[in-house]
Structure formats: structure tokens, C-alpha cells
Motif scaffolding. Structure first.
Motif, short mmCIF file in Angstrom:
data_model
loop_
_atom_site.label_atom_id
_atom_site.label_comp_id
_atom_site.label_asym_id
_atom_site.label_seq_id
_atom_site.Cartn_x
_atom_site.Cartn_y
_atom_site.Cartn_z
N SER A 148 47.80 38.37 33.08
CA SER A 148 49.13 38.95 33.29
C SER A 148 49.33 39.30 34.77
O SER A 148 50.44 39.20 35.29
N MET A 149 48.25 39.69 35.44
CA MET A 149 48.39 40.03 36.86
C MET A 149 48.51 38.80 37.74
O MET A 149 49.38 38.73 38.60
N PRO A 182 49.90 47.76 45.54
CA PRO A 182 49.12 48.44 44.51
C PRO A 182 49.06 47.72 43.16
O PRO A 182 48.02 47.70 42.52
N ASP A 183 50.18 47.08 42.74
CA ASP A 183 50.14 46.41 41.44
C ASP A 183 49.21 45.21 41.45
O ASP A 183 48.61 44.86 40.43
N LEU A 204 46.53 45.00 43.60
CA LEU A 204 45.18 45.53 43.84
C LEU A 204 44.51 46.00 42.54
O LEU A 204 43.28 46.09 42.47
N ALA A 205 45.31 46.29 41.53
CA ALA A 205 44.75 46.76 40.26
C ALA A 205 43.78 45.75 39.66
O ALA A 205 42.89 46.12 38.89
N LEU A 218 41.44 44.36 41.08
CA LEU A 218 40.08 44.67 41.54
C LEU A 218 39.38 45.60 40.55
O LEU A 218 38.15 45.54 40.38
N GLY A 219 40.14 46.47 39.91
CA GLY A 219 39.57 47.38 38.92
C GLY A 219 38.96 46.61 37.75
O GLY A 219 37.85 46.91 37.31
N ILE A 220 39.70 45.59 37.27
CA ILE A 220 39.20 44.82 36.13
C ILE A 220 38.05 43.90 36.55
O ILE A 220 37.01 43.86 35.91
#
Lengths: 47, 296
Positions: free
Chosen positions: B66-67, B82-83, B85-86, B88-90
Motif C-alpha cells: 500500500s505504501m 513522513p508517510d 518514511l513509515a 522504514l518501520g515495517i
């Protein structure tokens, strides 16, 4: 891969953890929630 | 109960507890809704559809698609939006698991992996999966999780589709598609070719799982591909001693049909530990020691 020293393996794991934390700190996890909190039509074979 | 039996019981308990922990929203099954709480910002370490009525966590593969399919994703990532960069969290979360213990979540947590193992217990003629087919999951990861969602657009400037979820993922059909469509009685969701196609894929995977060991994990799962690659550099890995007598009992009990005594650092190994308990000379171990995994 037997030559890869354990310290490098640990460093890679630590870097990945840091990446995960920074993704949630500097990124906007709302976009993950936004997708996961609505029914995904593609996932269920509709969209 | 022997060591093999104890490990298997512990693994099955872990799989069931993980399944329960990721599916706490029981109400969803009563009213055909899905959970919308904040825990869905975090991913489950396994293939589990976030549109499953009881799921309280996000699917990592669905979230990544989805990203990357959002318009201007790469530019957003480069400019630190930021949307974007998220992701990187996953990716960091998945890489951390892979770099710590490879495909351990495939063996101990993933509900779809557990389902395939249970299906394989059904008595039937058993068929080996050709080793070359294992490459399929890397193709699925690159093509269906990253390339197609990033590049294919029905309308220029619009977002792309999550192609793995859309045309392959049997977990989504089983955990979300079939239940939601059945519970809605066909009034909410109008099914068509895509639903028929995905149902056919799921039925094929179920039938294949009866005759072959965890075929989806070995041939098609992009999460398995991701962890298999990172697991080559994992801290915890398998070690086989010189005392190995090449009896191949480890391969017989292996849920992914690998000869761990020939390749202890195999990207296919799901770290389930069945081979450790089955080895007659106690030659197989987990290790985090330096440079010992391929000492034969």
C-alpha cells in the motif's frame, strides 16, 4: 556466509532495529493504520 | 515425551497463542466488521490478512504494497516525507527478525504456515516440490510486492494496486475474502472474476498443501523470501557437527524438505527445530557462535 563474523551479524540486527524505530518515530504510521483499518477490497478479491 | 515431541508441542502452542493474540477482535465475526484500533499501526510477523474480521494487527506485505503503490512514493522517500518514511518501520521490523533468527517466524508464528503443516497430515499420496521452484518466491517478492505496485497505474498520477494481495495471496481469501463475502450474504460485496480467481488460487494451495510440504511458503511466499535472504546473515542459525552420519532423518522430518546436514545456512530453513530433536547422534544445534554453521 560462514566468514561473516558474529559482530557484523549483531550490528546488522541492531541497525535493522534502529531502522524500525526511526520509521515509527520520523515516519507517519498513520498510513499503515489507514490501510489496515479499512477493508482491503484487493485482499478479499473484490477490488 | 522425547525432545522432538517437546519441541513440536511448544511450537504448536506458540503458533496457537500467536494466532489468538493477533485475533482478539472476536466481535468482527459477529457483525462482519474489521478492527479499527490503533494497534493496526503495527505488523504481525507472519502472513495474516488485516481485513480478517478478528485481526488487530496489520499484514506486513499488505502494508508495504500500500505504501510503495502510493503516488510519488520514491520521491517522498527521498525527500523524507513522513508517510513514505513509515515504510522504514515495517522493513526495519522485518529485517530485524531476519537478521536475528532468519525465518523463525515462519516456523513458530505464521498462521498460514501452521495451516499448511496441518493439511499435510491428511493421508494422501505425497509429492516432492522441485528445488528450482523455490526461486518463485523471490520473483513474487520483487515483481508483485515492489515492482508492479510501484509502476503499474490504471490512471496516470493515481495510486497503484497491491498486486500480491490482489492476484495471489491465499491468506487474504481464506481469512477475509470468504468470511466477509459469506457473512454479507452477497449484498455488500459484489463478487466477480477476481474473487473466482483468488478462490481458485486458495483451493489449489489447500490441495497442494495436502500433497506437499508447506508449498506456498517454499514457492510463493514473499515474506519467506524476505526472511530467507536476511536469514543468511542471522545471529542465530543452525550448526551441524562432524558427528553427523548423513542418515537424512533431518530431511524426513523437515517441514520445508531441506537437507540441513548439507546446508546448515539454507535460506529455506524455518528454524522450527524438528531436525534437532530427530537427529540420532545429536549433531544439529542452534548457535550464535562465530563462523561455525558450515563446519562440515
Amino acid at each position: 556466509m560462514k566468514k561473516v563474523h558474529i559482530s557484523i551479524r549483531i550490528a546488522l540486527a541492531a541497525a535493522a532495529l534502529l531502522m524500525a524505530v526511526s520509521g515509527y518515530v520520523f515516519g507517519d504510521p498513520f498510513v499503515i493504520w489507514q490501510k489496515a483499518a479499512s477493508i482491503c477490497l484487493e485482499c478479499i478479491g473484490i477490488g | 515425551m522425547g525432545r522432538f515431541g517437546r519441541t513440536e508441542v511448544l511450537r504448536r502452542v506458540t503458533q496457537l497463542v500467536s494466532l489468538a493474540a493477533g485475533n482478539l477482535y472476536i466481535k468482527g465475526w459477529a457483525d462482519a466488521s474489521i478492527y479499527t484500533g490503533g494497534s493496526k499501526m503495527f505488523c504481525i510477523p507472519g502472513l495474516h490478512c488485516y481485513s480478517c474480521p478478528s485481526s488487530v494487527l496489520a499484514c506486513p506485505m499488505g502494508s508495504i504494497q500500500s505504501m510503495v503503490s502510493s503516488d510519488g512514493f520514491l520521491g517522498g522517500l527521498a525527500s523524507g516525507r513522513p508517510d513514505a518514511l513509515a515504510i522504514l518501520g515495517i522493513l526495519g521490523f522485518l529485517l530485524a527478525i531476519g537478521f536475528i533468527a532468519g525465518r523463525v517466524a515462519c516456523g513458530w508464528i505464521c498462521p498460514f504456515g501452521m495451516l499448511q503443516e496441518l493439511l499435510y497430515k491428511i493421508p494422501s499420496p505425497k509429492i516432492e516440490v522441485p528445488a528450482s521452484w523455490r526461486a518463485g518466491k523471490y520473483l513474487v517478492l520483487v515483481l508483485f510486492v515492489f515492482l508492479l505496485p510501484m509502476t503499474l497505474r490504471a490512471v496516470p498520477g493515481a495510486g497503484g494496486d497491491p498486486w500480491f494481495c490482489k492476484v495471489i495471496c491465499p491468506a487474504g481469501t481464506l481469512e477475509a475474502g470468504w468470511p466477509l463475502v459469506m457473512m454479507s450474504g452477497g449484498e455488500v460485496f459484489q463478487t466477480g472474476f477476481l474473487f473466482t480467481w483468488k478462490s481458485a488460487v486458495l483451493i489449489l494451495v489447500i490441495l497442494w498443501s495436502i500433497t506437499s510440504k508447506r508449498p506456498f511458503c517454499r514457492v510463493l511466499c514473499p515474506l519467506g523470501a524476505f526472511w530467507g535472504l536476511s536469514g543468511k546473515l542471522s545471529v542465530f542459525r543452525m550448526r551441524v557437527d562432524d558427528s553427523c552420519i548423513d542418515c537424512s532423518k533431518c530431511r524426513t522430518v523437515c517441514p520445508v524438505d531441506i537437507a540441513i546436514h548439507l546446508d546448515p545456512s539454507s535460506a529455506e530453513c524455518i528454524r522450527c527445530g524438528r531436525c534437532i530433536g530427530e537427529c540420532p547422534v545429536d549433531a544439529i544445534h542452534h548457535t550464535a557462535r562465530a563462523g561455525v554453521e558450515t563446519n562440515r
